[in-house]
Design a protein around this motif. Structure first.
Motif, PDB file in Angstrom:
ATOM      1  N   TRP A 126       0.844  -1.213   0.000  1.00 37.12           N
ATOM      2  CA  TRP A 126       0.000   0.000   0.000  1.00 37.12           C
ATOM      3  C   TRP A 126       0.866   1.245   0.000  1.00 37.12           C
ATOM      4  O   TRP A 126       0.629   2.177  -0.769  1.00 37.12           O
ATOM      5  N   LEU A 127       1.844   1.262   0.903  1.00 34.87           N
ATOM      6  CA  LEU A 127       2.659   2.482   1.069  1.00 34.87           C
ATOM      7  C   LEU A 127       3.352   2.851  -0.239  1.00 34.87           C
ATOM      8  O   LEU A 127       3.482   4.024  -0.580  1.00 34.87           O
ATOM      9  N   ASN A 128       3.794   1.835  -0.986  1.00 34.53           N
ATOM     10  CA  ASN A 128       4.451   2.123  -2.258  1.00 34.53           C
ATOM     11  C   ASN A 128       3.511   2.756  -3.277  1.00 34.53           C
ATOM     12  O   ASN A 128       3.922   3.548  -4.110  1.00 34.53           O
ATOM     13  N   GLU A 129       2.251   2.379  -3.186  1.00 35.04           N
ATOM     14  CA  GLU A 129       1.259   2.895  -4.144  1.00 35.04           C
ATOM     15  C   GLU A 129       0.721   4.267  -3.767  1.00 35.04           C
ATOM     16  O   GLU A 129       0.110   4.948  -4.579  1.00 35.04           O
ATOM     17  N   MET A 130       0.908   4.629  -2.489  1.00 37.85           N
ATOM     18  CA  MET A 130       0.286   5.861  -1.999  1.00 37.85           C
ATOM     19  C   MET A 130       1.161   7.079  -2.291  1.00 37.85           C
ATOM     20  O   MET A 130       2.377   7.001  -2.171  1.00 37.85           O
ATOM     21  N   PRO A 131       0.526   8.204  -2.627  1.00 40.77           N
ATOM     22  CA  PRO A 131       1.307   9.435  -2.832  1.00 40.77           C
ATOM     23  C   PRO A 131       1.773   9.991  -1.487  1.00 40.77           C
ATOM     24  O   PRO A 131       1.186   9.673  -0.459  1.00 40.77           O
ATOM     25  N   PRO A 132       2.832  10.823  -1.485  1.00 35.39           N
ATOM     26  CA  PRO A 132       3.252  11.445  -0.223  1.00 35.39           C
ATOM     27  C   PRO A 132       2.096  12.232   0.376  1.00 35.39           C
ATOM     28  O   PRO A 132       1.214  12.699  -0.344  1.00 35.39           O
ATOM     29  N   TYR A 133       2.118  12.372   1.699  1.00 34.59           N
ATOM     30  CA  TYR A 133       1.056  13.090   2.414  1.00 34.59           C
ATOM     31  C   TYR A 133       1.474  14.545   2.535  1.00 34.59           C
ATOM     32  O   TYR A 133       0.983  15.409   1.821  1.00 34.59           O
ATOM     33  N   GLN A 134       2.447  14.814   3.388  1.00 34.45           N
ATOM     34  CA  GLN A 134       3.045  16.143   3.416  1.00 34.45           C
ATOM     35  C   GLN A 134       4.317  16.046   2.609  1.00 34.45           C
ATOM     36  O   GLN A 134       4.978  15.009   2.610  1.00 34.45           O
ATOM     37  N   VAL A 135       4.652  17.114   1.911  1.00 35.94           N
ATOM     38  CA  VAL A 135       5.873  17.063   1.110  1.00 35.94           C
ATOM     39  C   VAL A 135       6.835  18.129   1.613  1.00 35.94           C
ATOM     40  O   VAL A 135       6.440  19.076   2.272  1.00 35.94           O
ATOM     41  N   GLY A 136       8.100  17.930   1.324  1.00 37.56           N
ATOM     42  CA  GLY A 136       9.100  18.883   1.777  1.00 37.56           C
ATOM     43  C   GLY A 136      10.424  18.197   1.966  1.00 37.56           C
ATOM     44  O   GLY A 136      10.675  17.137   1.380  1.00 37.56           O
ATOM     45  N   GLY A 137      11.260  18.804   2.817  1.00 36.71           N
ATOM     46  CA  GLY A 137      12.608  18.303   3.036  1.00 36.71           C
ATOM     47  C   GLY A 137      12.606  16.841   3.429  1.00 36.71           C
ATOM     48  O   GLY A 137      11.766  16.402   4.203  1.00 36.71           O
ATOM     49  N   GLY A 138      13.520  16.107   2.855  1.00 40.73           N
ATOM     50  CA  GLY A 138      13.693  14.724   3.277  1.00 40.73           C
ATOM     51  C   GLY A 138      12.856  13.711   2.524  1.00 40.73           C
ATOM     52  O   GLY A 138      13.086  12.516   2.617  1.00 40.73           O
ATOM     53  N   THR A 139      11.863  14.184   1.754  1.00 44.25           N
ATOM     54  CA  THR A 139      10.965  13.233   1.108  1.00 44.25           C
ATOM     55  C   THR A 139      11.351  12.948  -0.347  1.00 44.25           C
ATOM     56  O   THR A 139      10.630  12.262  -1.051  1.00 44.25           O
ATOM     57  N   ILE A 140      12.487  13.501  -0.779  1.00 42.11           N
ATOM     58  CA  ILE A 140      12.747  13.493  -2.218  1.00 42.11           C
ATOM     59  C   ILE A 140      14.038  12.786  -2.616  1.00 42.11           C
ATOM     60  O   ILE A 140      14.928  12.581  -1.796  1.00 42.11           O
ATOM     61  N   LYS A 141      14.089  12.423  -3.895  1.00 40.02           N
ATOM     62  CA  LYS A 141      15.355  11.998  -4.492  1.00 40.02           C
ATOM     63  C   LYS A 141      15.953  13.170  -5.266  1.00 40.02           C
ATOM     64  O   LYS A 141      17.070  13.578  -5.039  1.00 40.02           O
TER      65      LYS A 141
END
Lengths: 421, 141
Positions: A257-272
């Motif tokens: 599920w987690l892989n299919e779900m979009p990020p919830y809050q976005v910002g620092g640390g969530t990106i490549k």
């Protein structure tokens, strides 16, 4: 490894109480210098107290380890990243999750549920679909779904509660329909103490193709939770109710599920990578952990779990069961007192009302006697409406509570009733 | 009797109890029980003070130059506290009520009830009493 007892001995209990500095304090010291009353803390359902080991871990972090995780090339950052990720593994093992990256640090149970409602909801639930909850949910497990349904045109359905505070399983079977995309249910009711048969509920939901979120805020402090055995899709709890720090909680989610779900809050640390045209998000779990987390809190939670595991969850459950079994008939013997929530096999929560008194008056007079309980609707207003009461007085026990404290509760309630009626 | 004089009278009354919490709360409970019943028609939702764990109904009326308050609560200690507030503020002019310092609450050891998290509505009760007085003052001018 030392063999754990399946109960807590009196000597062990004294040692446990000594581990919690707050339990030796008094309350209501008078200005004339007269002694206060020893604190009897029976509001564990609201938040639990913290053992010295957790307090020390927080102080140690800020004294000697403080730096930002997952970012720095320098020594401190690398050290603390290892400690923080080790904490994640401790939590993974405690819940028996398959992968450490299925453990997402959140701000608490509320935040975890909001994450699923927003992220899973947007991806998998559309207009006309149904979300099923229960009548005994905490507002935290009602409002995110209610708001989602209002915004997305989905339908919220509610499984009713029977007179003794159990879930109406027949109604559950009827309400679980073809359109039910998600079932969100508490493991243990914070108001009634009812332990829901979540494993069976999950099995039935899955047979129907419905995903399940379990609110474990009142369960993890008191019992073994094995998310693989339960087969829960999502399971969440709060550190502060589990003898850890406030401001941190856990969302367990199945990797698929987690892989299919979009990020919830976005910002620092969530990106490549980020460009103004497009962002590529990080893998689990960082995809869901925007911003600098409560690092000390996550570490403190792992220390708290280590602490309860040294006592043993079997011994904890047995002690709390004994407290409940001792307290229930004592309180029931008080004229006019009615316990709300009498489902068999319930957790160590005693909610009650007394004829001719208001819960707040009882709570105020217990407080004057040094006893901390919760009064009111316990963030379960629909449940209060179901029982036709404005609120209850709730005593909720933890493993550091004693039979003597139960005796004092009973005496204090009798005194309060005598004063009020 | 001025508001300050009533405040002083109540403070002296509670001083007798010293650090005896039982005496103090029994007194509050008695005050709650002796508060005159209000007309059930006045206990409507629009008279309900928000932000209380217990229900508190407050009815304010201008009689002559003075504001007269009536109150009720489903919790007896809250009702006792409401009784004290009425004793202090009722039958005074809007200006006197708006300017009232209400230091007696601290002096009689009920300060903890002033904490907004306490949710027993004393803070909301005082605010509503003063707001009503202000409304009467503005209407009159």
């Amino acid at each position: 490894m030392e063999t754990l007892l399946n109960h807590i001995t009196p000597a062990q209990l004294a040692g446990i109480r000594a581990d919690f500095p707050i339990l030796s304090r008094t309350v209501h010291q008078a200005t004339d210098g007269s002694q206060g009353k020893p604190l009897i803390y029976l509001d564990n359902g609201a938040t639990s107290q913290k053992p010295r080991a957790v307090i020390d871990a927080l102080a140690h972090y800020y004294s000697f380890q403080n730096s930002n995780i997952h970012r720095g090339i320098h020594r401190l950052s690398q050290e603390i990243t290892v400690v923080y990720e080790k904490a994640r593994e401790t939590i993974q093992k405690h819940l028996h999750a398959l992968h450490a990256h299925e453990i997402i640090f959140t701000r608490g149970t509320t935040d975890a549920i909001c994450l699923v409602a927003s992220s899973f909801g947007k991806r998998f639930i559309t207009s006309g679909d149904e979300i099923l909850i229960t009548e005994m949910e905490h507002h935290s497990n009602i409002l995110p779904w209610q708001q989602f349904c209002e915004e997305q045109g989905a339908v919220l359905k509610v499984v009713p509660v029977t007179e003794n505070g159990a879930l109406d399983l027949i109604a559950f079977g009827i309400l679980l329909g073809k359109k039910t995309k998600l079932f969100a249910c508490t493991h243990v009711s914070n108001t009634l103490g009812t332990i829901n048969p979540v494993k069976e509920l999950i099995r039935l939901a899955h047979a129907n193709g419905t995903a399940v979120l379990i609110d474990g805020a009142q369960a993890v402090p008191h019992m073994h939770v094995d998310v693989q055995d339960l087969d829960a899709d999502f399971y969440c709890f709060s550190a502060h109710k589990t003898f850890g720090p406030t401001g941190v909680g856990i969302l367990y989610g199945k990797e698929k599920w987690l892989n299919e779900m979009p990020p919830y809050q976005v910002g620092g640390g969530t990106i490549k990578t980020v460009t103004f045209a497009k962002t590529e998000y990080a893998d689990l779990p960082l995809k869901f952990e925007a911003g600098t987390p409560h690092i000390a809190g996550g570490i403190g939670l792992a220390v708290a779990l280590d602490y309860i595991n040294t006592i043993g969850l079997d011994a904890i459950a047995s002690h709390e069961h004994a407290l409940l079994a001792y307290a229930t008939p004592q309180l029931q013997a008080i004229p006019g007192l009615r316990i709300i929530g009498t489902a068999p096999g319930k957790a160590s929560v005693l909610s009650f009302v007394i004829d001719g008194t208001h819960p707040m008056d009882i709570g105020t007079l217990l407080d004057q006697q040094g006893i901390a309980v919760r009064t009111g609707h316990h963030c379960t207003q629909p449940l209060m409406a179901r029982f036709g009461i404005p609120g209850t007085v709730r005593a909720s026990f933890a493993f550091y509570n004693t039979m003597e404290e139960v005796d004092k509760l009973e005496q204090a309630v009798r005194k309060a009733v005598k004063m009020l009626i | 009797m001025t508001i300050a004089e009533t405040e002083r009278e109540i403070t002296e009354e509670f001083e007798l109890f010293g650090s005896d919490w039982e005496g103090k709360y029994e007194h509050l409970i008695d005050l709650g029980k002796s508060l005159p019943l209000i007309d059930p028609n006045l206990k409507t939702d629009d008279k309900l003070i928000k932000g209380c764990q217990s229900k508190v109904w407050l009815h304010s009326a201008l009689e002559g130059e003075n504001v007269v308050y009536r109150a009720d609560s489903d919790a007896i200690i809250t009702k006792g506290i409401a009784g004290l507030m009425i004793r202090v503020l009722s039958e005074h002019t809007p200006n006197e009520i708006i300017d009232a310092k209400l230091e007696f609450i601290d002096q009689i050891g009920l300060k903890e009830h002033l904490s907004p998290t306490r949710a027993n509505g004393l803070v909301s009760m005082i605010k509503q009493m003063k707001m009503d007085a202000l409304a009467f003052k503005l209407n009159a001018s």
